[in-house]
Design a protein around this motif. Sequence first.
Motif, PDB file in Angstrom:
ATOM      1  N   ARG A  35     -12.439  -3.811   0.094  1.00 20.15           N
ATOM      2  CA  ARG A  35     -11.221  -3.122  -0.324  1.00 20.15           C
ATOM      3  C   ARG A  35     -11.442  -1.632  -0.094  1.00 20.15           C
TER       4      ARG A  35
ATOM      5  N   ASP B  58     -10.757   2.561   0.017  1.00 21.54           N
ATOM      6  CA  ASP B  58     -10.345   3.600  -0.931  1.00 21.54           C
ATOM      7  C   ASP B  58      -8.949   4.110  -0.594  1.00 21.54           C
ATOM      8  N   SER B  59      -8.392   4.897  -1.487  1.00 25.31           N
ATOM      9  CA  SER B  59      -7.002   5.340  -1.350  1.00 25.31           C
ATOM     10  C   SER B  59      -6.781   6.217  -0.116  1.00 25.31           C
TER      11      SER B  59
ATOM     12  N   ARG C 121      -7.500  -3.225   3.216  1.00 30.95           N
ATOM     13  CA  ARG C 121      -8.788  -3.918   3.255  1.00 30.95           C
ATOM     14  C   ARG C 121      -9.291  -4.015   4.688  1.00 30.95           C
TER      15      ARG C 121
ATOM     16  N   GLY D 186      -6.480   3.822   2.725  1.00 24.43           N
ATOM     17  CA  GLY D 186      -5.223   3.107   2.502  1.00 24.43           C
ATOM     18  C   GLY D 186      -4.024   3.966   2.879  1.00 24.43           C
TER      19      GLY D 186
ATOM     20  N   ILE E 272       0.799  -1.219   0.000  1.00 26.34           N
ATOM     21  CA  ILE E 272       0.000   0.000   0.000  1.00 26.34           C
ATOM     22  C   ILE E 272       0.833   1.270   0.000  1.00 26.34           C
TER      23      ILE E 272
ATOM     24  N   THR F 203      -2.678  -3.721  -4.151  1.00 28.10           N
ATOM     25  CA  THR F 203      -2.096  -2.429  -3.792  1.00 28.10           C
ATOM     26  C   THR F 203      -3.093  -1.592  -2.989  1.00 28.10           C
ATOM     27  N   TYR F 204      -3.849  -2.231  -2.143  1.00 30.61           N
ATOM     28  CA  TYR F 204      -4.891  -1.551  -1.375  1.00 30.61           C
ATOM     29  C   TYR F 204      -4.965  -2.134   0.029  1.00 30.61           C
TER      30      TYR F 204
END
Length: 194
Positions: free
Chosen positions: A161, A163-164, A146, A167, A109, A143-144
């Motif tokens: 999952r 959101d950015s 969770r 993250g 991440i 790449t996230y």
Amino acid sequence: MTSSLPPEFDRGVVTTVHQGDCHVSAAADLTYSTVLGSCISACVRDRVALVGGMNHFLLAEQSGAARDRYGASARYGAFAMEQLINKVLSLGSGKKANLEIKVFGGGKINSALDDVGAKNIDFVRQFLHDEGYVLAGQDVGGTYARRVLFKPHSGRAFVKRLDSDMGANVAREEIAIAKRRVVARPPVDDIELF
């Protein structure tokens, strides 16, 4: 306001599983919840006794020790896995054949960190293989971050999952831990994606 959770996860008691924690229960109305970046959570359940639990551990970077591929951090990860499995066995039927195991996490991440998540995934898969367990389910890598919800009584797991922005918060926490080189202390005592 409507919930985006399946009804089974939208009621009852929720217990948060933090880094270094290991919780086990047979309560039908209990849900374990955790947020993972590069960390791993294993969910182990005795299908016969309807007892299950969740852990949450972070492995630091790999050491160069030839006799221990992952160094002290692997011993911590092995401790976390052994602790969870042993607690489920002792509260359950005591039979390894009755266990189902699901693993989650190990995301990359933040590009500023080594791929700790990939090392964690390799570690947990090798550990389970060496102990003779087969994974019943997994949601690892990516790449996230969770969020994982697990019902120890039914064995159902739900993964969202994140959101950015969320993250990024998880990544900041992991970077702070990596800079301090602190691994959380060892404790003292069906996958749905959307």
